[in-house]
Design a protein around this motif. Structure first.
Motif, PDB file in Angstrom:
ATOM      1  N   VAL A  34       0.850  -1.192   0.000  1.00  0.00           N
ATOM      2  CA  VAL A  34       0.000   0.000   0.000  1.00  0.00           C
ATOM      3  C   VAL A  34       0.886   1.242   0.000  1.00  0.00           C
ATOM      4  N   GLY A  35       0.726   2.074  -1.013  1.00  0.00           N
ATOM      5  CA  GLY A  35       1.420   3.354  -1.050  1.00  0.00           C
ATOM      6  C   GLY A  35       0.622   4.392  -0.289  1.00  0.00           C
ATOM      7  N   LEU A  36       1.314   5.218   0.471  1.00  0.00           N
ATOM      8  CA  LEU A  36       0.677   6.299   1.229  1.00  0.00           C
ATOM      9  C   LEU A  36       1.228   7.608   0.683  1.00  0.00           C
ATOM     10  N   LEU A  37       0.417   8.327  -0.078  1.00  0.00           N
ATOM     11  CA  LEU A  37       0.841   9.610  -0.633  1.00  0.00           C
ATOM     12  C   LEU A  37       0.343  10.709   0.290  1.00  0.00           C
ATOM     13  N   ASP A  38       1.255  11.211   1.075  1.00  0.00           N
ATOM     14  CA  ASP A  38       1.005  12.193   2.130  1.00  0.00           C
ATOM     15  C   ASP A  38       1.194  13.590   1.544  1.00  0.00           C
ATOM     16  N   ALA A  62       0.892  -6.506   2.657  1.00  0.00           N
ATOM     17  CA  ALA A  62       2.316  -6.758   2.914  1.00  0.00           C
ATOM     18  C   ALA A  62       2.946  -5.648   3.742  1.00  0.00           C
ATOM     19  N   GLY A  63       2.367  -4.485   3.691  1.00  0.00           N
ATOM     20  CA  GLY A  63       2.912  -3.333   4.395  1.00  0.00           C
ATOM     21  C   GLY A  63       2.674  -2.083   3.566  1.00  0.00           C
ATOM     22  N   SER A  64       3.303  -0.993   3.982  1.00  0.00           N
ATOM     23  CA  SER A  64       3.073   0.275   3.295  1.00  0.00           C
ATOM     24  C   SER A  64       4.379   1.019   3.077  1.00  0.00           C
ATOM     25  N   ASP A  87       6.292   1.001  -7.381  1.00  0.00           N
ATOM     26  CA  ASP A  87       6.554   0.393  -6.074  1.00  0.00           C
ATOM     27  C   ASP A  87       5.322  -0.134  -5.345  1.00  0.00           C
ATOM     28  N   CYS A  88       4.124   0.314  -5.727  1.00  0.00           N
ATOM     29  CA  CYS A  88       2.928   0.035  -4.930  1.00  0.00           C
ATOM     30  C   CYS A  88       1.847  -0.662  -5.751  1.00  0.00           C
ATOM     31  N   ASP A  89       1.072  -1.480  -5.063  1.00  0.00           N
ATOM     32  CA  ASP A  89      -0.048  -2.174  -5.706  1.00  0.00           C
ATOM     33  C   ASP A  89      -1.328  -1.354  -5.662  1.00  0.00           C
ATOM     34  N   VAL A  90      -1.534  -0.617  -4.581  1.00  0.00           N
ATOM     35  CA  VAL A  90      -2.653   0.310  -4.402  1.00  0.00           C
ATOM     36  C   VAL A  90      -2.094   1.525  -3.664  1.00  0.00           C
ATOM     37  N   VAL A  91      -2.772   2.667  -3.808  1.00  0.00           N
ATOM     38  CA  VAL A  91      -2.296   3.891  -3.152  1.00  0.00           C
ATOM     39  C   VAL A  91      -3.450   4.609  -2.463  1.00  0.00           C
ATOM     40  N   LEU A  92      -3.174   5.105  -1.261  1.00  0.00           N
ATOM     41  CA  LEU A  92      -4.082   6.000  -0.547  1.00  0.00           C
ATOM     42  C   LEU A  92      -3.425   7.364  -0.542  1.00  0.00           C
ATOM     43  N   THR A  93      -4.179   8.402  -0.851  1.00  0.00           N
ATOM     44  CA  THR A  93      -3.639   9.755  -0.830  1.00  0.00           C
ATOM     45  C   THR A  93      -4.534  10.651   0.012  1.00  0.00           C
ATOM     46  N   ALA A  94      -3.910  11.466   0.868  1.00  0.00           N
ATOM     47  CA  ALA A  94      -4.687  12.287   1.806  1.00  0.00           C
ATOM     48  C   ALA A  94      -3.828  13.452   2.274  1.00  0.00           C
ATOM     49  N   VAL A  95      -4.473  14.437   2.785  1.00  0.00           N
ATOM     50  CA  VAL A  95      -5.884  14.545   3.054  1.00  0.00           C
ATOM     51  C   VAL A  95      -6.370  15.816   2.367  1.00  0.00           C
ATOM     52  N   GLY A  96      -7.477  15.698   1.659  1.00  0.00           N
ATOM     53  CA  GLY A  96      -8.072  16.851   1.000  1.00  0.00           C
ATOM     54  C   GLY A  96      -9.011  17.558   1.955  1.00  0.00           C
ATOM     55  N   ASP A  97      -8.452  18.435   2.784  1.00  0.00           N
ATOM     56  CA  ASP A  97      -9.274  19.137   3.781  1.00  0.00           C
ATOM     57  C   ASP A  97      -9.238  20.646   3.586  1.00  0.00           C
ATOM     58  N   GLY A  98      -8.985  21.067   2.371  1.00  0.00           N
ATOM     59  CA  GLY A  98      -9.015  22.473   1.981  1.00  0.00           C
ATOM     60  C   GLY A  98      -9.294  22.503   0.485  1.00  0.00           C
ATOM     61  N   GLY A  99      -9.642  23.653  -0.051  1.00  0.00           N
ATOM     62  CA  GLY A  99     -10.020  23.738  -1.461  1.00  0.00           C
ATOM     63  C   GLY A  99      -8.964  23.238  -2.427  1.00  0.00           C
ATOM     64  N   LEU A 112      -2.784   8.475 -10.684  1.00  0.00           N
ATOM     65  CA  LEU A 112      -2.399   7.113 -10.312  1.00  0.00           C
ATOM     66  C   LEU A 112      -3.265   6.085 -11.028  1.00  0.00           C
ATOM     67  N   GLU A 113      -4.570   6.332 -11.102  1.00  0.00           N
ATOM     68  CA  GLU A 113      -5.462   5.425 -11.840  1.00  0.00           C
ATOM     69  C   GLU A 113      -4.990   5.304 -13.286  1.00  0.00           C
ATOM     70  N   ARG A 114      -4.649   6.422 -13.887  1.00  0.00           N
ATOM     71  CA  ARG A 114      -4.178   6.402 -15.277  1.00  0.00           C
ATOM     72  C   ARG A 114      -2.834   5.704 -15.413  1.00  0.00           C
ATOM     73  N   ALA A 115      -2.066   5.655 -14.335  1.00  0.00           N
ATOM     74  CA  ALA A 115      -0.781   4.937 -14.343  1.00  0.00           C
ATOM     75  C   ALA A 115      -0.986   3.449 -14.046  1.00  0.00           C
ATOM     76  N   GLY A 116      -2.242   3.043 -13.859  1.00  0.00           N
ATOM     77  CA  GLY A 116      -2.552   1.635 -13.662  1.00  0.00           C
ATOM     78  C   GLY A 116      -2.628   1.175 -12.221  1.00  0.00           C
ATOM     79  N   VAL A 117      -2.658   2.118 -11.280  1.00  0.00           N
ATOM     80  CA  VAL A 117      -2.677   1.773  -9.863  1.00  0.00           C
ATOM     81  C   VAL A 117      -4.013   2.192  -9.245  1.00  0.00           C
ATOM     82  N   PRO A 118      -4.751   1.261  -8.636  1.00  0.00           N
ATOM     83  CA  PRO A 118      -5.965   1.650  -7.932  1.00  0.00           C
ATOM     84  C   PRO A 118      -5.614   2.652  -6.827  1.00  0.00           C
ATOM     85  N   ALA A 119      -6.323   3.768  -6.796  1.00  0.00           N
ATOM     86  CA  ALA A 119      -5.989   4.837  -5.852  1.00  0.00           C
ATOM     87  C   ALA A 119      -7.239   5.355  -5.162  1.00  0.00           C
ATOM     88  N   VAL A 120      -7.083   5.640  -3.884  1.00  0.00           N
ATOM     89  CA  VAL A 120      -8.166   6.220  -3.101  1.00  0.00           C
ATOM     90  C   VAL A 120      -7.704   7.574  -2.575  1.00  0.00           C
TER      91      VAL A 120
END
Length: 182
Positions: A34-38, A62-64, A87-99, A112-120
């Motif tokens: 899991v990729g964590l895009l901070d 497996a880890g992040s 490097d990652c199979d899926v990615v979480l990106t956060a946090v959208g808490d401003g405009g 990331l989706e366009r690069a072939g990686v499921p992303a949230v």
């Protein structure tokens, strides 16, 4: 006068609007990295870390791997998107808490989706419109992202753990992993 307004892409990335097809979803999260895009917003690291811990515990990932953006209000550099995709199979990106950071968080997920990686992309409730607008500007109007209760910044560890638990079903829904164990 009533009419349709034109929304301009504030990122200048019109070339990214070619494909609105989500990346293939994994059958299971077991063993995936899991990729964590901070985006370096307050508590983004802690929220992503809590989500990764829950995914590891409940779905045996497996880890992040954690990556940090240069600027919360701008989409990630193309090199960073490529590195995450490699490097990652899926990615979480956060946090959208401003405009602008909500828009950039969604733009990152679309890239990331366009690069072939499921992303949230994780966006707080008040910034849903900014996230949806950016998805449309990026040519991906159906891009699904997870919504977390506002605020995230300023929360203590226990409250943040609660926010992570609240948004986890949305993260799993976007990943196509459902709520069950792997």
């Amino acid at each position: 006068m009533t009419g349709r307004e034109t929304l301009l892409d504030p990122t200048g990335s019109a070339a990214r609007t070619a494909d609105a097809t989500p990346a293939p979803r994994p059958v299971s999260l077991r063993g995936l990295t899991v990729g964590l895009l901070d985006n370096a917003r307050p508590n983004a690291t802690r929220l992503l870390t809590e989500l990764a811990a829950e995914l590891r515990h409940r779905h045996r990932t497996a880890g992040s791997l954690r990556y940090v953006k240069d600027c919360a209000g701008l989409p990630a550099r193309e090199e960073l998107i490529k590195e995450l995709a490699q490097d990652c199979d899926v990615v979480l990106t956060a946090v959208g808490d401003g405009g602008s950071c909500a828009a950039a968080t969604v733009a990152d997920g679309v890239a990331l989706e366009r690069a072939g990686v499921p992303a949230v992309s994780v966006v707080t409730e008040p910034f849903l419109a900014a996230g949806r607008a950016m998805a449309e500007v990026c040519g991906f109007p159906g891009y699904a992202f997870a919504v977390v209760r506002h605020p995230v910044a300023g929360l203590g560890a226990d409250a943040l753990r609660g926010r992570a638990a609240e948004v986890l079903p949305g993260v799993l829904r976007v990943l196509g992993a459902g709520g069950g164990r792997a």
